[in-house]
Design an enzyme around this catalytic site. Structure first.
Site, short mmCIF file in Angstrom:
data_model
loop_
_atom_site.label_atom_id
_atom_site.label_comp_id
_atom_site.label_asym_id
_atom_site.label_seq_id
_atom_site.Cartn_x
_atom_site.Cartn_y
_atom_site.Cartn_z
N SER A 63 25.05 54.97 21.56
CA SER A 63 24.57 54.56 22.89
C SER A 63 24.42 53.06 23.07
O SER A 63 24.26 52.60 24.20
CB SER A 63 23.24 55.24 23.20
N LYS A 66 26.64 51.48 25.52
CA LYS A 66 26.38 51.57 26.97
C LYS A 66 26.03 50.21 27.57
O LYS A 66 26.28 49.95 28.74
CB LYS A 66 25.24 52.57 27.24
N TYR A 191 34.71 56.92 26.93
CA TYR A 191 33.29 57.03 26.54
C TYR A 191 33.18 57.46 25.07
O TYR A 191 32.41 56.87 24.29
CB TYR A 191 32.57 58.02 27.46
N TYR A 242 15.46 55.18 25.71
CA TYR A 242 15.38 56.45 26.41
C TYR A 242 13.97 56.73 26.88
O TYR A 242 13.26 55.84 27.29
CB TYR A 242 15.92 57.59 25.52
N VAL A 260 22.31 57.10 18.49
CA VAL A 260 21.98 58.23 17.62
C VAL A 260 22.51 58.09 16.19
O VAL A 260 22.23 58.93 15.35
CB VAL A 260 22.43 59.61 18.16
O1 DON Z 1 27.19 60.96 23.95
C1 DON Z 1 26.40 61.09 23.02
O2 DON Z 1 25.58 62.00 22.98
C2 DON Z 1 26.48 60.11 21.88
N1 DON Z 1 27.82 59.65 21.70
C3 DON Z 1 25.62 58.90 22.16
C4 DON Z 1 24.18 59.25 22.43
C5 DON Z 1 23.20 58.29 21.88
O3 DON Z 1 23.47 57.44 21.08
C6 DON Z 1 21.83 58.51 22.32
N2 DON Z 1 20.94 57.72 21.53
N3 DON Z 1 19.88 57.67 21.22
#
Ligand code: DON
Length: 306
Positions: A63, A66, A191, A242, A260
């Site tokens: 994330s 982003k 993405y 978040y 994540v």
């Molecule tokens: O789309 C997703 O769920 C993951 N590629 C990225 C989500 C993420 O890193 C949320 N983080 N805390």
């Protein structure tokens, strides 16, 4: 105590938290990460890198990407267009939540840091095809990190693409309500690729410094428009961790963005960039030891912006 000692002590004091969380498994490739790892890298105002702990193992941006896609989409389209497709408000919901897309009347995702908002933002990046758009994003990230070797981890990308059904569902819903204009599968593919970009703590620390300097890269060149760098840091404060962003602002007080993979990018305005890796996550998807480590660094070095 010098900075090296401060970092080493923070690693020593906070490694114990790793056993209190869990590595992400919903993207199967991420489950291979070492839950006990904890590393931190700091890039000071003069570009000097100081590291401690497990800084040599690469990981994926997840994330954190982003922030970079938002910067590029704003550069490509301007604020008015981008914020007609995504909002500016924190959600209080998990990063991959679907519920508000429909219950708030069909309307733009609440912010660019939740998955739905990020996919909408990624669909705005310009380029003739996904390869060209990815290359433009990599160019930005390589410049921010001053590292031309940065590339996609293709195993993680494949793993995400094969299991990303919740993201796929959100993207098709966004297409249905007119938030995504182009090809849904192209937006999703970019993405998944941006989330799988492989970096190290040192790269994150330099990227953090680029944001901390309001967009001036490690070699002194302007990489990001200062107004866009400021906007990115503001989203990091309000939504970067978040639905734990409020608590993080109180405990740490530094603009930051988590992923994540257990990574955290932090930008201390006019002072330094910090990169953290600690794959063991808390219930909200943030690095459990990483957050504690940043709390200690913030206290020791008086880094809170508030
Ligand atoms: O789309 C997703 O769920 C993951 N590629 C990225 C989500 C993420 O890193 C949320 N983080 N805390």
């Amino acid at each position: 105590m010098n900075l090296h000692d401060v970092l080493n002590r923070a690693i020593e004091n906070n490694r114990k938290w790793c056993s209190k969380g869990n590595v992400a498994t919903y993207i199967p490739e991420l489950s291979k990460a070492n839950p006990c790892a904890l590393g931190v890298s700091l890039c000071t105002w003069d570009g000097k890198i100081i590291t401690a702990g497990d800084c040599d193992t690469p990981f994926t941006l997840q994330s954190i990407s982003k922030i970079c896609s938002l910067i590029l989409a704003l550069q490509d389209n301007g604020r008015e267009k981008v914020f007609s497709k995504v909002g500016m408000e924190p959600t209080g919901d998990p990063f991959n939540s679907i519920v508000k897309l429909e219950t708030l009347e069909p309307s733009p995702p609440l912010n660019p840091m939740i998955n739905a908002g990020a996919i909408a933002v990624t669909s705005l990046i310009k380029g003739s095809d996904v390869d060209e758009r990815l290359e433009r994003l990599l160019t930005l990230i390589r410049a921010m990190a001053d590292n031309n070797q940065i590339d996609v981890d293709w195993e993680v990308y494949t793993s995400e693409r094969e299991t990303g059904n919740r993201n796929r569902a959100m993207a098709y819903f966004l297409k249905d309500i007119g938030i995504i204009d182009g090809q849904v599968e192209e937006a999703l593919d970019l993405y998944f690729k941006q989330c799988a970009i492989k970096i190290t703590c040192q790269d994150l620390a330099r990227m953090g410094l680029t944001l901390a300097t309001q967009g001036i890269g490690p070699c002194g060149e302007i990489i990001i428009d200062p107004a866009i760098a400021k906007l990115a840091k503001t989203f990091m404060v309000t939504c970067g961790m978040y639905n734990a962003s409020g608590e993080f602002a109180i405990r740490v007080g530094i603009p930051a963005k988590s992923g994540v993979s257990g990574s955290i990018l932090a930008a201390v305005p006019h002072r330094m960039g910090i990169g953290v890796i600690g794959p063991s996550l808390d219930k909200k998807g943030n690095s459990i030891a990483g957050v504690h480590l940043l709390e200690e660094l913030s206290r020791e070095m008086k880094l809170s912006i508030f």
